[in-house]
Design a protein around this motif. Structure first.
Motif, PDB file in Angstrom:
ATOM      1  N   GLU A  78     -30.992  -2.659 -72.716  1.00 34.78           N
ATOM      2  CA  GLU A  78     -30.644  -3.713 -71.760  1.00 34.78           C
ATOM      3  C   GLU A  78     -31.875  -4.515 -71.349  1.00 34.78           C
ATOM      4  O   GLU A  78     -31.797  -5.736 -71.157  1.00 34.78           O
ATOM      5  CB  GLU A  78     -29.976  -3.104 -70.518  1.00 34.78           C
ATOM      6  CG  GLU A  78     -28.601  -2.534 -70.770  1.00 34.78           C
ATOM      7  CD  GLU A  78     -28.627  -1.092 -71.281  1.00 34.78           C
ATOM      8  OE1 GLU A  78     -27.540  -0.528 -71.508  1.00 34.78           O
ATOM      9  OE2 GLU A  78     -29.735  -0.529 -71.438  1.00 34.78           O
ATOM     10  N   LEU A  79     -33.001  -3.835 -71.216  1.00 31.04           N
ATOM     11  CA  LEU A  79     -34.230  -4.545 -70.880  1.00 31.04           C
ATOM     12  C   LEU A  79     -34.690  -5.421 -72.038  1.00 31.04           C
ATOM     13  O   LEU A  79     -35.108  -6.562 -71.837  1.00 31.04           O
ATOM     14  CB  LEU A  79     -35.330  -3.557 -70.504  1.00 31.04           C
ATOM     15  CG  LEU A  79     -35.174  -2.851 -69.156  1.00 31.04           C
ATOM     16  CD1 LEU A  79     -36.292  -1.831 -68.959  1.00 31.04           C
ATOM     17  CD2 LEU A  79     -35.165  -3.859 -68.005  1.00 31.04           C
TER      18      LEU A  79
ATOM     19  N   TRP B  15     -33.292  -3.630 -63.810  1.00 31.67           N
ATOM     20  CA  TRP B  15     -32.493  -3.732 -65.033  1.00 31.67           C
ATOM     21  C   TRP B  15     -31.299  -4.660 -64.803  1.00 31.67           C
ATOM     22  O   TRP B  15     -31.053  -5.590 -65.580  1.00 31.67           O
ATOM     23  CB  TRP B  15     -31.987  -2.354 -65.453  1.00 31.67           C
ATOM     24  CG  TRP B  15     -32.997  -1.374 -65.918  1.00 31.67           C
ATOM     25  CD1 TRP B  15     -34.161  -1.029 -65.294  1.00 31.67           C
ATOM     26  CD2 TRP B  15     -32.931  -0.570 -67.110  1.00 31.67           C
ATOM     27  NE1 TRP B  15     -34.821  -0.070 -66.020  1.00 31.67           N
ATOM     28  CE2 TRP B  15     -34.089   0.232 -67.130  1.00 31.67           C
ATOM     29  CE3 TRP B  15     -31.996  -0.449 -68.131  1.00 31.67           C
ATOM     30  CZ2 TRP B  15     -34.347   1.140 -68.150  1.00 31.67           C
ATOM     31  CZ3 TRP B  15     -32.237   0.467 -69.150  1.00 31.67           C
ATOM     32  CH2 TRP B  15     -33.403   1.245 -69.160  1.00 31.67           C
ATOM     33  N   ASP B  16     -30.546  -4.390 -63.749  1.00 25.94           N
ATOM     34  CA  ASP B  16     -29.403  -5.231 -63.409  1.00 25.94           C
ATOM     35  C   ASP B  16     -29.823  -6.681 -63.209  1.00 25.94           C
ATOM     36  O   ASP B  16     -29.156  -7.607 -63.694  1.00 25.94           O
ATOM     37  CB  ASP B  16     -28.776  -4.745 -62.102  1.00 25.94           C
ATOM     38  CG  ASP B  16     -27.534  -3.891 -62.305  1.00 25.94           C
ATOM     39  OD1 ASP B  16     -27.027  -3.794 -63.431  1.00 25.94           O
ATOM     40  OD2 ASP B  16     -27.057  -3.326 -61.298  1.00 25.94           O
ATOM     41  N   THR B  17     -30.887  -6.887 -62.460  1.00 25.80           N
ATOM     42  CA  THR B  17     -31.294  -8.254 -62.144  1.00 25.80           C
ATOM     43  C   THR B  17     -31.700  -9.012 -63.406  1.00 25.80           C
ATOM     44  O   THR B  17     -31.441 -10.215 -63.519  1.00 25.80           O
ATOM     45  CB  THR B  17     -32.439  -8.273 -61.122  1.00 25.80           C
ATOM     46  OG1 THR B  17     -33.546  -7.495 -61.596  1.00 25.80           O
ATOM     47  CG2 THR B  17     -31.975  -7.727 -59.771  1.00 25.80           C
ATOM     48  N   ALA B  18     -32.317  -8.314 -64.349  1.00 20.38           N
ATOM     49  CA  ALA B  18     -32.652  -8.940 -65.633  1.00 20.38           C
ATOM     50  C   ALA B  18     -31.383  -9.348 -66.377  1.00 20.38           C
ATOM     51  O   ALA B  18     -31.310 -10.429 -66.965  1.00 20.38           O
ATOM     52  CB  ALA B  18     -33.493  -7.997 -66.488  1.00 20.38           C
ATOM     53  N   CYS B  19     -30.380  -8.484 -66.349  1.00 26.28           N
ATOM     54  CA  CYS B  19     -29.107  -8.806 -67.006  1.00 26.28           C
ATOM     55  C   CYS B  19     -28.440 -10.007 -66.344  1.00 26.28           C
ATOM     56  O   CYS B  19     -27.870 -10.867 -67.030  1.00 26.28           O
ATOM     57  CB  CYS B  19     -28.173  -7.603 -66.964  1.00 26.28           C
ATOM     58  SG  CYS B  19     -28.705  -6.168 -67.934  1.00 26.28           S
TER      59      CYS B  19
ATOM     60  N   LEU C 178     -37.301  -8.887 -57.751  1.00 21.89           N
ATOM     61  CA  LEU C 178     -37.235 -10.093 -56.930  1.00 21.89           C
ATOM     62  C   LEU C 178     -37.387 -11.340 -57.791  1.00 21.89           C
ATOM     63  O   LEU C 178     -36.707 -12.350 -57.568  1.00 21.89           O
ATOM     64  CB  LEU C 178     -38.323 -10.062 -55.863  1.00 21.89           C
ATOM     65  CG  LEU C 178     -38.135  -9.049 -54.730  1.00 21.89           C
ATOM     66  CD1 LEU C 178     -39.391  -8.966 -53.883  1.00 21.89           C
ATOM     67  CD2 LEU C 178     -36.926  -9.429 -53.872  1.00 21.89           C
ATOM     68  N   ALA C 179     -38.293 -11.288 -58.750  1.00 20.41           N
ATOM     69  CA  ALA C 179     -38.493 -12.442 -59.629  1.00 20.41           C
ATOM     70  C   ALA C 179     -37.236 -12.751 -60.428  1.00 20.41           C
ATOM     71  O   ALA C 179     -36.852 -13.919 -60.581  1.00 20.41           O
ATOM     72  CB  ALA C 179     -39.668 -12.183 -60.578  1.00 20.41           C
ATOM     73  N   HIS C 180     -36.579 -11.707 -60.931  1.00 17.91           N
ATOM     74  CA  HIS C 180     -35.332 -11.919 -61.668  1.00 17.91           C
ATOM     75  C   HIS C 180     -34.283 -12.595 -60.779  1.00 17.91           C
ATOM     76  O   HIS C 180     -33.591 -13.532 -61.210  1.00 17.91           O
ATOM     77  CB  HIS C 180     -34.764 -10.593 -62.169  1.00 17.91           C
ATOM     78  CG  HIS C 180     -35.573  -9.920 -63.221  1.00 17.91           C
ATOM     79  ND1 HIS C 180     -36.339 -10.593 -64.131  1.00 17.91           N
ATOM     80  CD2 HIS C 180     -35.724  -8.590 -63.521  1.00 17.91           C
ATOM     81  CE1 HIS C 180     -36.935  -9.736 -64.945  1.00 17.91           C
ATOM     82  NE2 HIS C 180     -36.576  -8.515 -64.596  1.00 17.91           N
ATOM     83  N   LEU C 181     -34.127 -12.113 -59.550  1.00 21.87           N
ATOM     84  CA  LEU C 181     -33.154 -12.709 -58.644  1.00 21.87           C
ATOM     85  C   LEU C 181     -33.508 -14.160 -58.334  1.00 21.87           C
ATOM     86  O   LEU C 181     -32.624 -15.017 -58.226  1.00 21.87           O
ATOM     87  CB  LEU C 181     -33.061 -11.891 -57.348  1.00 21.87           C
ATOM     88  CG  LEU C 181     -32.396 -10.518 -57.468  1.00 21.87           C
ATOM     89  CD1 LEU C 181     -32.522  -9.760 -56.149  1.00 21.87           C
ATOM     90  CD2 LEU C 181     -30.929 -10.644 -57.860  1.00 21.87           C
ATOM     91  N   ALA C 182     -34.801 -14.436 -58.177  1.00 22.29           N
ATOM     92  CA  ALA C 182     -35.230 -15.807 -57.915  1.00 22.29           C
ATOM     93  C   ALA C 182     -34.923 -16.713 -59.101  1.00 22.29           C
ATOM     94  O   ALA C 182     -34.501 -17.868 -58.928  1.00 22.29           O
ATOM     95  CB  ALA C 182     -36.723 -15.840 -57.595  1.00 22.29           C
ATOM     96  N   GLU C 183     -35.143 -16.205 -60.313  1.00 26.15           N
ATOM     97  CA  GLU C 183     -34.821 -17.004 -61.498  1.00 26.15           C
ATOM     98  C   GLU C 183     -33.319 -17.243 -61.604  1.00 26.15           C
ATOM     99  O   GLU C 183     -32.879 -18.350 -61.972  1.00 26.15           O
ATOM    100  CB  GLU C 183     -35.365 -16.322 -62.755  1.00 26.15           C
ATOM    101  CG  GLU C 183     -36.873 -16.413 -62.853  1.00 26.15           C
ATOM    102  CD  GLU C 183     -37.434 -15.631 -64.018  1.00 26.15           C
ATOM    103  OE1 GLU C 183     -38.228 -16.200 -64.778  1.00 26.15           O
ATOM    104  OE2 GLU C 183     -37.076 -14.439 -64.170  1.00 26.15           O
ATOM    105  N   ALA C 184     -32.523 -16.237 -61.281  1.00 21.53           N
ATOM    106  CA  ALA C 184     -31.069 -16.427 -61.265  1.00 21.53           C
ATOM    107  C   ALA C 184     -30.688 -17.502 -60.255  1.00 21.53           C
ATOM    108  O   ALA C 184     -29.841 -18.367 -60.534  1.00 21.53           O
ATOM    109  CB  ALA C 184     -30.372 -15.105 -60.935  1.00 21.53           C
TER     110      ALA C 184
END
Length: 278
Positions: free
Chosen positions: A137-138, A192-196, A254-260
């Motif tokens: 997943e990563l 992991w979730d946030t990257a997905c 946090l970075a993943h959520l910000a990108e989302a």
């Protein structure tokens, strides 16, 4: 220094490219970078305005921003995990190079960069058949995000990427990357979730797939795993699910959520303000 084209990205680089499009409600380009974003960067660099110029120079000098980048792949199978690590670094490095060359093309108008980015996307889309391993997943999300960002820029700015090659790239997103992240990663720490989430949103934009995009947005708000917004940032003072683990993983999540949230913002949806500006 490679000097960017004078004028705007819209009027110069894109004058011969595909028109801006809004298909199935999506704006293109519209993942991390809109057309206005790319235009602004090109203008700031052309006028040698700081801090944009220094940022561009850092990008320009990086080894994976070079139009003569020598591809490390492609391969049919990539595996990431403690027990098996097969061509993981190669997929990552070529993804970085595709994205960074796409940015260099958008800023400078030098087609050597766009040709290199297209070469990388075509090579992997024509070869990759499986992403496997404990950490699959990563691999699919972290690296896939770079590939799809590169593809979004090129599809809507560079006419040299042929429709047949674009369709083949679409197929590898649907058939190889997306199935790995389709069910997110509810068993793992939240990064992991946030990257997905962010990668599913990005693929949805590129494919003009509203259902896929909305599925990721719903998980951002309501997902059962550690990566949904209020499960990752667990209280109003900003403590994260991974804060007691280490700061690098907490910052990654946090970075993943910000990108989302930025992808959503570029599509007219405010996720930054969700859960009382959580």
């Amino acid at each position: 220094m490679t000097k960017p084209l004078k004028g705007t990205l819209v009027s110069v680089i894109l004058s011969f490219a595909l028109p801006a499009s809004v298909q199935a409600g999506f704006t293109h380009p519209g993942i991390l970078h809109t057309r206005a974003d790319l235009d602004r960067i090109a203008q700031m660099v052309w006028h040698r305005t700081e801090p944009w110029l220094s940022g561009f120079e850092t990008l320009r000098m990086h080894r994976q921003s070079q139009a003569n980048w020598r591809m490390r792949g492609p391969f049919e199978k990539v595996s990431r995990g403690r027990r098996e690590d097969l061509h993981n670094a190669e997929l990552a490095d070529d993804g970085n190079a595709a994205y960074q060359n796409a940015l260099m093309w958008a800023i400078t108008g030098d087609q050597a960069y766009s040709r290199k980015a297209v070469e990388i996307l075509n090579a992997w889309s024509g070869t990759l058949r499986e992403i496997a391993g404990h950490d699959k997943e990563l691999a699919a999300s972290l690296y896939g995000f770079k590939y799809v960002n590169a593809a979004e820029i090129l599809r809507h700015t560079y006419p040299g990427w042929t429709p047949a090659d674009v369709r083949r790239f679409e197929a590898v997103l649907r058939g190889v990357f997306y199935p790995v992240i389709e069910d997110f990663a509810t068993f793992a720490n939240g990064n992991w979730d946030t990257a997905c989430i962010k990668t599913m949103m990005a693929i949805g934009v590129f494919l003009d797939d509203r259902a896929m995009f909305d599925r990721a947005v719903d998980y951002f708000h309501n997902g059962s795993g550690n990566g949904s917004l209020t499960h990752y940032i667990i209280n109003e003072v900003g403590q994260c699910q991974e804060s007691g683990r280490d700061q690098q993983h907490a910052q990654l999540g946090l970075a993943h959520l910000a990108e989302a949230a930025q992808i959503a913002w570029n599509q007219g949806l405010d996720l930054y303000g969700a859960a009382d500006n959580r």
